[in-house]
Design a protein around this motif. Sequence first.
Motif, PDB file in Angstrom:
ATOM      1  N   LEU A   1     -39.103  -1.166   7.088  1.00  0.00           N
ATOM      2  CA  LEU A   1     -38.499  -0.840   5.793  1.00  0.00           C
ATOM      3  C   LEU A   1     -38.492  -2.055   4.869  1.00  0.00           C
ATOM      4  O   LEU A   1     -38.830  -1.951   3.681  1.00  0.00           O
ATOM      5  N   LEU A   2     -38.109  -3.203   5.425  1.00  0.00           N
ATOM      6  CA  LEU A   2     -38.084  -4.421   4.607  1.00  0.00           C
ATOM      7  C   LEU A   2     -39.492  -4.861   4.217  1.00  0.00           C
ATOM      8  O   LEU A   2     -39.700  -5.409   3.127  1.00  0.00           O
ATOM      9  N   LEU A   3     -40.461  -4.613   5.097  1.00  0.00           N
ATOM     10  CA  LEU A   3     -41.853  -4.912   4.752  1.00  0.00           C
ATOM     11  C   LEU A   3     -42.300  -4.044   3.581  1.00  0.00           C
ATOM     12  O   LEU A   3     -42.996  -4.510   2.676  1.00  0.00           O
ATOM     13  N   GLY A   4     -41.873  -2.766   3.595  1.00  0.00           N
ATOM     14  CA  GLY A   4     -42.192  -1.883   2.483  1.00  0.00           C
ATOM     15  C   GLY A   4     -41.567  -2.361   1.189  1.00  0.00           C
ATOM     16  O   GLY A   4     -42.201  -2.336   0.122  1.00  0.00           O
ATOM     17  N   VAL A   5     -40.315  -2.816   1.259  1.00  0.00           N
ATOM     18  CA  VAL A   5     -39.642  -3.364   0.080  1.00  0.00           C
ATOM     19  C   VAL A   5     -40.371  -4.609  -0.412  1.00  0.00           C
ATOM     20  O   VAL A   5     -40.569  -4.806  -1.623  1.00  0.00           O
ATOM     21  N   GLN A   6     -40.792  -5.451   0.535  1.00  0.00           N
ATOM     22  CA  GLN A   6     -41.499  -6.673   0.174  1.00  0.00           C
ATOM     23  C   GLN A   6     -42.814  -6.358  -0.546  1.00  0.00           C
ATOM     24  O   GLN A   6     -43.137  -6.971  -1.572  1.00  0.00           O
ATOM     25  N   ARG A   7     -43.560  -5.400  -0.037  1.00  0.00           N
ATOM     26  CA  ARG A   7     -44.831  -5.025  -0.667  1.00  0.00           C
ATOM     27  C   ARG A   7     -44.597  -4.386  -2.030  1.00  0.00           C
ATOM     28  O   ARG A   7     -45.394  -4.556  -2.958  1.00  0.00           O
TER      29      ARG A   7
END
Length: 238
Positions: free
Chosen positions: A207-213
Amino acid sequence: MSSANCLVTNDWICGEYLRSRQQELIDATVQHVWITTISVAIGLVIAFPLALLARRGRGFAGPVLGLTTTLYTVPSLAMFSLLLPLFGLSAGLVITGLVLYSLTILVRNILAGLEAVPEDAKEAARGMGYGPVRLLWEVELPLALPVLLAGVRIATVSTVALTTVGSIVGKGGLGNLIGDGVDTLFKAQVLTASVLCVLLAVVADLLLLGVQRLLTPWTRIRTPRAASAEAATAVKAG
Protein backbone atom coordinates in the motif's frame (compact mmCIF):
# COMPACT_ATOMS: atom_id res chain seq x y z
CA MET A 1 -16.30 -33.93 11.41
CA SER A 2 -12.62 -33.94 10.50
CA SER A 3 -12.61 -30.14 10.55
CA ALA A 4 -13.90 -30.07 14.11
CA ASN A 5 -11.50 -32.84 15.15
CA CYS A 6 -8.52 -30.68 14.18
CA LEU A 7 -9.11 -28.67 17.36
CA VAL A 8 -9.01 -31.85 19.40
CA THR A 9 -5.90 -33.15 17.68
CA ASN A 10 -4.30 -29.68 17.91
CA ASP A 11 -3.32 -29.48 14.22
CA TRP A 12 -1.33 -26.57 12.84
CA ILE A 13 -3.87 -25.95 10.10
CA CYS A 14 -7.47 -25.96 11.35
CA GLY A 15 -10.47 -24.52 9.52
CA GLU A 16 -12.64 -24.83 12.59
CA TYR A 17 -10.33 -22.49 14.48
CA LEU A 18 -10.77 -19.83 11.80
CA ARG A 19 -14.56 -20.18 11.96
CA SER A 20 -14.90 -20.29 15.72
CA ARG A 21 -12.37 -17.52 16.50
CA GLN A 22 -13.14 -15.20 13.59
CA GLN A 23 -14.11 -12.20 15.72
CA GLU A 24 -11.10 -12.68 17.98
CA LEU A 25 -8.81 -12.64 14.96
CA ILE A 26 -10.48 -9.53 13.55
CA ASP A 27 -10.21 -7.66 16.87
CA ALA A 28 -6.52 -8.56 17.22
CA THR A 29 -5.78 -7.48 13.64
CA VAL A 30 -7.60 -4.16 14.08
CA GLN A 31 -5.64 -3.45 17.27
CA HIS A 32 -2.39 -4.35 15.48
CA VAL A 33 -3.16 -2.01 12.58
CA TRP A 34 -4.22 0.81 14.92
CA ILE A 35 -1.09 0.62 17.09
CA THR A 36 1.19 0.40 14.05
CA THR A 37 -0.46 3.32 12.24
CA ILE A 38 -0.48 5.63 15.26
CA SER A 39 3.14 4.77 16.12
CA VAL A 40 4.51 5.45 12.63
CA ALA A 41 2.44 8.64 12.26
CA ILE A 42 3.68 10.07 15.56
CA GLY A 43 7.22 8.94 14.75
CA LEU A 44 7.08 10.79 11.42
CA VAL A 45 5.84 13.99 13.10
CA ILE A 46 8.72 13.87 15.59
CA ALA A 47 11.36 12.71 13.11
CA PHE A 48 10.81 15.55 10.63
CA PRO A 49 11.93 18.43 12.89
CA LEU A 50 14.75 16.27 14.24
CA ALA A 51 16.01 15.69 10.68
CA LEU A 52 15.81 19.42 9.98
CA LEU A 53 17.82 20.05 13.15
CA ALA A 54 20.38 17.39 12.20
CA ARG A 55 21.08 18.91 8.79
CA ARG A 56 22.04 22.25 10.33
CA GLY A 57 25.54 20.89 10.85
CA ARG A 58 27.67 18.21 12.48
CA GLY A 59 27.19 19.78 15.87
CA PHE A 60 23.50 18.89 15.66
CA ALA A 61 23.68 15.79 13.48
CA GLY A 62 25.94 13.89 15.87
CA PRO A 63 23.71 14.14 18.95
CA VAL A 64 20.45 13.60 17.03
CA LEU A 65 21.63 10.56 15.09
CA GLY A 66 23.51 9.21 18.09
CA LEU A 67 20.46 9.45 20.34
CA THR A 68 18.05 7.83 17.88
CA THR A 69 20.54 5.04 17.15
CA THR A 70 21.03 4.40 20.87
CA LEU A 71 17.27 4.17 21.40
CA TYR A 72 17.03 1.56 18.63
CA THR A 73 19.64 -0.63 20.34
CA VAL A 74 17.68 -0.83 23.61
CA PRO A 75 15.98 -4.26 23.88
CA SER A 76 12.20 -4.02 23.64
CA LEU A 77 11.58 -5.58 27.05
CA ALA A 78 13.97 -3.12 28.66
CA MET A 79 12.39 -0.22 26.78
CA PHE A 80 8.88 -1.13 27.93
CA SER A 81 10.11 -1.63 31.50
CA LEU A 82 11.66 1.87 31.51
CA LEU A 83 8.42 3.39 30.20
CA LEU A 84 6.16 1.41 32.52
CA PRO A 85 6.24 3.90 35.44
CA LEU A 86 5.11 6.68 33.09
CA PHE A 87 2.36 4.92 31.12
CA GLY A 88 1.38 1.87 33.13
CA LEU A 89 -0.03 -1.21 31.38
CA SER A 90 -1.59 0.74 28.52
CA ALA A 91 -1.51 1.07 24.77
CA GLY A 92 0.38 4.34 25.31
CA LEU A 93 3.29 2.33 26.70
CA VAL A 94 3.56 0.24 23.53
CA ILE A 95 3.00 3.16 21.16
CA THR A 96 5.67 5.30 22.85
CA GLY A 97 8.20 2.49 22.65
CA LEU A 98 7.42 1.91 18.97
CA VAL A 99 7.68 5.63 18.22
CA LEU A 100 11.15 5.75 19.77
CA TYR A 101 12.23 2.72 17.74
CA SER A 102 10.95 4.25 14.49
CA LEU A 103 12.95 7.46 14.91
CA THR A 104 16.32 6.05 13.87
CA ILE A 105 14.92 4.89 10.50
CA LEU A 106 12.74 7.92 9.83
CA VAL A 107 15.26 10.59 10.85
CA ARG A 108 18.03 9.06 8.75
CA ASN A 109 15.84 8.67 5.66
CA ILE A 110 14.37 12.16 5.89
CA LEU A 111 17.86 13.59 6.32
CA ALA A 112 19.23 11.51 3.43
CA GLY A 113 16.36 12.60 1.19
CA LEU A 114 16.84 16.29 1.95
CA GLU A 115 20.60 16.10 1.47
CA ALA A 116 20.14 14.36 -1.89
CA VAL A 117 18.25 17.32 -3.36
CA PRO A 118 20.42 18.74 -6.18
CA GLU A 119 22.10 21.97 -5.24
CA ASP A 120 21.29 23.54 -8.62
CA ALA A 121 17.57 23.02 -7.95
CA LYS A 122 17.88 24.87 -4.66
CA GLU A 123 19.94 27.65 -6.21
CA ALA A 124 17.37 28.09 -8.98
CA ALA A 125 14.59 28.37 -6.41
CA ARG A 126 16.53 30.93 -4.39
CA GLY A 127 17.11 32.90 -7.57
CA MET A 128 13.34 33.00 -8.05
CA GLY A 129 12.92 34.53 -4.62
CA TYR A 130 12.08 31.42 -2.57
CA GLY A 131 12.67 31.84 1.15
CA PRO A 132 13.83 28.98 3.42
CA VAL A 133 10.32 27.81 4.32
CA ARG A 134 8.96 27.92 0.78
CA LEU A 135 12.14 26.28 -0.50
CA LEU A 136 11.69 23.43 1.96
CA TRP A 137 8.01 22.73 1.28
CA GLU A 138 7.87 23.40 -2.46
CA VAL A 139 11.27 22.20 -3.66
CA GLU A 140 13.26 20.12 -1.18
CA LEU A 141 10.47 18.05 0.36
CA PRO A 142 8.88 16.99 -2.97
CA LEU A 143 12.28 15.97 -4.34
CA ALA A 144 13.08 14.11 -1.11
CA LEU A 145 9.79 12.17 -1.14
CA PRO A 146 11.15 8.94 -2.74
CA VAL A 147 13.77 8.46 -0.01
CA LEU A 148 11.44 9.71 2.73
CA LEU A 149 8.63 7.34 1.77
CA ALA A 150 11.09 4.46 1.48
CA GLY A 151 11.96 5.13 5.11
CA VAL A 152 8.28 5.16 6.06
CA ARG A 153 7.87 1.75 4.41
CA ILE A 154 10.81 0.30 6.32
CA ALA A 155 9.64 1.81 9.59
CA THR A 156 6.10 0.50 9.06
CA VAL A 157 7.18 -3.07 8.35
CA SER A 158 9.53 -2.95 11.33
CA THR A 159 6.75 -1.60 13.56
CA VAL A 160 4.35 -4.34 12.45
CA ALA A 161 6.87 -6.87 13.74
CA LEU A 162 7.70 -4.99 16.94
CA THR A 163 4.04 -4.47 17.83
CA THR A 164 3.81 -8.16 18.72
CA VAL A 165 6.12 -7.51 21.68
CA GLY A 166 3.34 -5.42 23.18
CA SER A 167 1.70 -8.70 24.15
CA ILE A 168 3.66 -8.54 27.41
CA VAL A 169 1.19 -5.85 28.51
CA GLY A 170 -1.77 -7.24 26.60
CA LYS A 171 -1.55 -4.61 23.85
CA GLY A 172 0.24 -6.50 21.12
CA GLY A 173 -2.53 -7.09 18.60
CA LEU A 174 -1.81 -10.38 16.88
CA GLY A 175 1.11 -10.78 19.29
CA ASN A 176 -1.43 -11.44 22.06
CA LEU A 177 -2.72 -14.47 20.17
CA ILE A 178 0.79 -15.68 19.37
CA GLY A 179 1.83 -15.40 23.02
CA ASP A 180 -1.29 -17.13 24.31
CA GLY A 181 -0.94 -19.84 21.68
CA VAL A 182 2.67 -20.51 22.64
CA ASP A 183 1.79 -20.65 26.34
CA THR A 184 -1.04 -23.15 25.74
CA LEU A 185 0.68 -25.00 22.88
CA PHE A 186 -2.30 -24.10 20.65
CA LYS A 187 -0.72 -24.73 17.24
CA ALA A 188 -3.52 -23.38 15.03
CA GLN A 189 -3.59 -20.09 16.92
CA VAL A 190 0.18 -19.60 16.74
CA LEU A 191 0.33 -20.34 13.01
CA THR A 192 -2.75 -18.31 12.06
CA ALA A 193 -1.73 -15.21 14.04
CA SER A 194 1.84 -15.44 12.72
CA VAL A 195 0.67 -15.70 9.10
CA LEU A 196 -1.69 -12.76 9.58
CA CYS A 197 1.17 -10.70 10.99
CA VAL A 198 3.33 -11.45 7.94
CA LEU A 199 0.45 -10.68 5.57
CA LEU A 200 -0.17 -7.43 7.41
CA ALA A 201 3.44 -6.37 6.86
CA VAL A 202 3.30 -7.31 3.16
CA VAL A 203 -0.01 -5.50 2.58
CA ALA A 204 1.22 -2.38 4.42
CA ASP A 205 4.40 -2.32 2.35
CA LEU A 206 2.49 -2.72 -0.93
CA LEU A 207 0.00 0.00 0.00
CA LEU A 208 2.78 2.42 0.90
CA LEU A 209 4.62 1.51 -2.31
CA GLY A 210 1.45 2.42 -4.21
CA VAL A 211 1.28 5.75 -2.38
CA GLN A 212 4.95 6.34 -3.14
CA ARG A 213 4.46 5.69 -6.86
CA LEU A 214 1.36 7.91 -6.88
CA LEU A 215 3.11 10.83 -5.20
CA THR A 216 6.37 10.53 -7.16
CA PRO A 217 5.36 9.82 -10.77
CA TRP A 218 8.59 11.32 -12.07
CA THR A 219 10.58 8.40 -10.65
CA ARG A 220 8.88 6.08 -13.17
CA ILE A 221 9.80 8.20 -16.18
CA ARG A 222 12.93 7.10 -18.00
CA THR A 223 14.68 9.41 -20.42
CA PRO A 224 15.88 7.97 -23.77
CA ARG A 225 19.47 8.41 -22.58
CA ALA A 226 18.76 6.40 -19.39
CA ALA A 227 17.04 3.69 -21.40
CA SER A 228 19.99 3.50 -23.82
CA ALA A 229 22.43 3.26 -20.93
CA GLU A 230 20.44 0.43 -19.37
CA ALA A 231 20.32 -1.40 -22.71
CA ALA A 232 24.09 -1.00 -23.18
CA THR A 233 24.70 -2.33 -19.67
CA ALA A 234 22.49 -5.34 -20.37
CA VAL A 235 24.35 -6.10 -23.59
CA LYS A 236 27.73 -5.94 -21.83
CA ALA A 237 26.47 -8.17 -19.05
CA GLY A 238 25.25 -10.68 -21.62
